[in-house]
Write an enzyme that holds these catalytic residues in place. Structure first.
Site, short mmCIF file in Angstrom:
data_model
loop_
_atom_site.label_atom_id
_atom_site.label_comp_id
_atom_site.label_asym_id
_atom_site.label_seq_id
_atom_site.Cartn_x
_atom_site.Cartn_y
_atom_site.Cartn_z
N ASP A 145 49.65 3.97 -34.44
CA ASP A 145 50.72 3.85 -33.46
C ASP A 145 50.32 2.88 -32.35
O ASP A 145 49.35 3.12 -31.63
CB ASP A 145 50.99 5.25 -32.89
CG ASP A 145 52.25 5.27 -32.08
OD1 ASP A 145 53.24 4.67 -32.53
OD2 ASP A 145 52.25 5.87 -31.00
N THR A 175 56.72 -0.03 -30.90
CA THR A 175 55.77 -0.46 -29.87
C THR A 175 54.91 -1.63 -30.36
O THR A 175 54.66 -2.57 -29.60
CB THR A 175 54.87 0.70 -29.44
OG1 THR A 175 54.28 1.29 -30.59
CG2 THR A 175 55.68 1.76 -28.73
N THR A 176 54.49 -1.55 -31.62
CA THR A 176 53.67 -2.64 -32.15
C THR A 176 54.50 -3.92 -32.21
O THR A 176 54.04 -5.00 -31.82
CB THR A 176 53.16 -2.30 -33.56
OG1 THR A 176 52.70 -0.95 -33.56
CG2 THR A 176 52.03 -3.21 -33.97
N ASP A 231 57.98 9.64 -33.05
CA ASP A 231 58.68 8.37 -33.30
C ASP A 231 60.01 8.65 -33.99
O ASP A 231 61.04 8.09 -33.62
CB ASP A 231 57.83 7.45 -34.19
CG ASP A 231 56.69 6.78 -33.43
OD1 ASP A 231 56.50 7.14 -32.25
OD2 ASP A 231 56.01 5.93 -34.00
P1 ADP Z 1 56.15 -0.22 -34.67
O1 ADP Z 1 55.13 0.37 -33.74
O2 ADP Z 1 56.60 -1.55 -34.19
O3 ADP Z 1 57.26 0.69 -35.01
P2 ADP Z 1 55.34 0.16 -37.41
O4 ADP Z 1 53.93 0.16 -37.89
O5 ADP Z 1 56.06 1.44 -37.37
O6 ADP Z 1 55.34 -0.55 -36.00
O7 ADP Z 1 56.12 -0.87 -38.32
C1 ADP Z 1 57.48 -1.14 -38.15
C2 ADP Z 1 57.91 -2.25 -39.08
O8 ADP Z 1 57.76 -1.84 -40.44
C3 ADP Z 1 59.38 -2.55 -38.89
O9 ADP Z 1 59.57 -3.95 -38.87
C4 ADP Z 1 60.02 -1.92 -40.10
O10 ADP Z 1 61.22 -2.57 -40.48
C5 ADP Z 1 58.95 -2.10 -41.13
N1 ADP Z 1 59.10 -1.17 -42.26
C6 ADP Z 1 59.14 0.18 -42.22
N2 ADP Z 1 59.31 0.69 -43.46
C7 ADP Z 1 59.37 -0.35 -44.30
C8 ADP Z 1 59.53 -0.49 -45.73
N3 ADP Z 1 59.65 0.56 -46.50
N4 ADP Z 1 59.53 -1.74 -46.24
C9 ADP Z 1 59.41 -2.82 -45.45
N5 ADP Z 1 59.25 -2.75 -44.11
C10 ADP Z 1 59.24 -1.55 -43.54
MG MG Z 2 57.29 2.45 -36.09
#
Ligand code: ADP
Ligand code: MG
Length: 539
Positions: free
Chosen positions: A63, A96-97, A386
């Site tokens: 996270d 957040t990332t 989240d």
């Molecule tokens: P954040 O802290 O920004 O939420 P995450 O590690 O949760 O970071 O990653 C979020 C990103 O991963 C988003 O751009 C989301 O669209 C993408 N994502 C989540 N699930 C999938 C999936 N099954 N296939 C492709 N991209 C995905």
């Molecule tokens: Mg996320």
């Protein structure tokens, strides 16, 4: 007074100062380094980080905001990016990332423009224009038909890659149920969902309780440990005979007086308990202490009582059961009581907890999160937080966008068209902004071990006549993310782009960093001669 030829110092000794280009480059570098740090965690295939604090405590997480909060960050510009992540966390609870890496990329792109001698103010202005346009584009590409299934998909997307893999679907269902339960007039206060975590069981054993779980045990072993058809009294004052506020001395000259004195106290406690049981309560939650003797009377009356319940839990209990929080036991009536199907003391991984369950239409609920070990349970709790955030945001706004980099590519494409309509050097900044957004699909690809250049080219091509094509990180193919069920609330992207852009603009406008020495000003220098105004002496 300064004399000719002598340097003038207006800052105290030990102050660090960076000016002009040096300040800019240094700030940009720090922001880039920070973004680089969290970059590898983005997306379902992102890696985790292990953070060890000074006491040796470990946090393993994926996270973004958790990583940044746990890191001991010193650089002022890097701290500004941490704030971006925190705002994102507060506003939406996810993304957040994304917010941090977009901010990092905006600054990285700005370096090239600075090298071309474009003034930072021009870049900042271009970024602002682009950010505004990006919001409009988001509104255009957003998807509006939201049903429970969509909400579950939103929850699942937010939990992807966060240690919940095995139970993503049932957890998503629990989260959606919880959020829908506490929703009022289209608004969701996520504070009304309590998350209680306990290690020692598998994720699949997590459950939603239509009520509140209190991490406490009943106050006296003689009390019933289970009550069906609970009538609940909530008290926020102590069930004790008040000690005198002022120091008083009671002179007892005769043993009978002593006896009378004790009896009087006993009677007062007895009456307090009688008041509770006369009101019809069979369960008591007390925010403060309960006197030993009162405990005895309560258990004789068959009342299950819990003391020193946290204020936040008292509020949730009131919302879940409909009980009024009463300050003075004298005022308690049957109207103040709340209801629950049952109140039970249960052992959860060796510890007693009180379950206030089966409340009718509770306005507060509890998710009991299980994980095999503490670190697993912690990470699952973060994933669930989240998920709660995104489901709440989706219910409130009623709009989602596709995931997997789809909106970023869609916005980038339209921003590049928009740039052509702009004259002057801002055009270059708008283009740079567009390219910065593409860092999201690029990073998703990199983290999945997929060629990021190829993916980006394919994505751009697919966006000729679609706004929902994103990168399936599991097979490397460009896929329609809406159909694949990978959706996120519009607010996640809106907020991420907005705050990333604002932070980048702010950092770009800085041309002077003045850092006072860490020891702080010498107190003997301050408030000295009148009229000195606290200014350090000029030499
Ligand atoms: P954040 O802290 O920004 O939420 P995450 O590690 O949760 O970071 O990653 C979020 C990103 O991963 C988003 O751009 C989301 O669209 C993408 N994502 C989540 N699930 C999938 C999936 N099954 N296939 C492709 N991209 C995905
Ligand atoms: Mg996320």
């Amino acid at each position: 007074m300064a004399q000719q030829g002598q340097p003038i110092f207006i800052l105290p000794e030990g102050t660090n100062r960076l000016l002009g280009k040096d300040a800019q480059r240094n700030n940009i570098l720090a922001a880039k380094v920070l973004a680089e740090t969290v970059r590898t965690t983005l997306g379902p295939k992102g890696m985790d980080k292990m953070l060890v604090d000074g006491l040796g405590d470990i946090v393993v997480t994926n996270d973004g905001v958790t990583i940044l909060k746990e890191m001991d960050i010193d650089h002022p510009a890097a701290k500004m990016l941490v704030e971006v992540a925190k705002t994102q966390e507060d506003e939406v609870g996810d993304g957040t990332t994304t917010a941090v890496i977009i901010a990092g990329e905006l600054l990285k792109q700005s370096e090239e423009l600075l090298d071309m001698d474009i003034h930072p103010t021009i870049i900042a202005m271009g970024y602002r224009q682009a950010a505004e346009k990006a919001q409009e584009i988001l509104d255009e590409i957003a998807i509006s038909d939201i049903d429970t299934e969509t909400l579950e998909k939103v929850a699942m997307t937010a939990m992807t890659g966060k240690g919940t893999e095995k139970a993503r679907e049932p957890l998503a269902k629990l989260v959606v149920q919880a959020v829908e339960q506490v929703e009022e007039d289209g608004k969701v206060d996520t504070d009304h969902i309590k998350i209680e975590k306990k290690e020692g069981a598998v994720v699949e054993d997590s459950e939603l309780v239509q009520g509140v779980i209190i991490d406490k045990e009943r106050v006296h072993q003689g009390m019933p440990s289970e009550i069906d058809g609970a009538k609940i009294a909530i008290l926020n004052s102590a069930l004790e005979v008040k000690e005198t506020e002022v120091d008083a001395e009671i002179r007892i000259t005769d043993p009978n007086q002593m006896q009378a004195f004790i009896e009087q106290e006993e009677n007062m406690l007895k009456e307090m308990v009688a008041k509770i049981s006369d009101a019809g309560a069979n369960v008591l939650f007390c925010q403060k202490g309960i006197d030993d003797l009162a405990q005895h009377y309560l258990s004789k009356a068959g009342i299950l009582a819990v003391r020193r319940v946290k204020k936040s839990d008292i509020e949730k209990l009131s919302r879940a059961t409909g009980a009024n929080i009463v300050s003075n036991v004298e005022d308690l009536t049957s109207d103040d009581l709340g209801e629950a199907g049952s109140v039970i003391e249960k052992k959860v991984s060796g510890e007693d907890m009180i379950f206030v369950e089966d409340c009718k239409e509770p306005k507060a609920v509890t998710l009991l999160v299980r994980g095999s070990t503490k670190h697993v349970a912690d990470e699952i709790k973060r994933a669930i937080e989240d998920a709660i955030g995104v489901v709440a945001a989706t219910i409130e706004d009623g709009q989602v966008v596709a995931g997997g980099g789809a909106p970023e590519v869609a916005i980038a494409k339209r921003l590049k068209d928009y740039a052509e309509s702009i004259s002057g050097r801002e055009q270059l900044a708008v283009n740079a902004f567009a390219e910065s957004l593409e860092v999201v699909p690029k990073t998703l690809a990199e983290n999945a071990g997929i060629d990021s250049i190829d993916s980006l080219v394919d994505l751009r091509a697919a966006h000729e006549n679609s706004t929902t094509m994103g990168l399936n990180v599991f097979n490397g193919k460009v896929t329609d993310m809406k159909e694949a069920g990978v959706v996120e609330p519009k607010r996640v992207k809106k907020q991420a782009i907005q705050s990333a852009s604002e932070a980048a603009e702010m950092i770009l406008r800085i041309d002077d960093v003045i850092a006072s020495s860490s020891e702080g000003p010498d107190p003997s220098q301050m408030g000295g001669a009148p009229g000195a105004g606290g200014m350090p002496p000029m030499m």
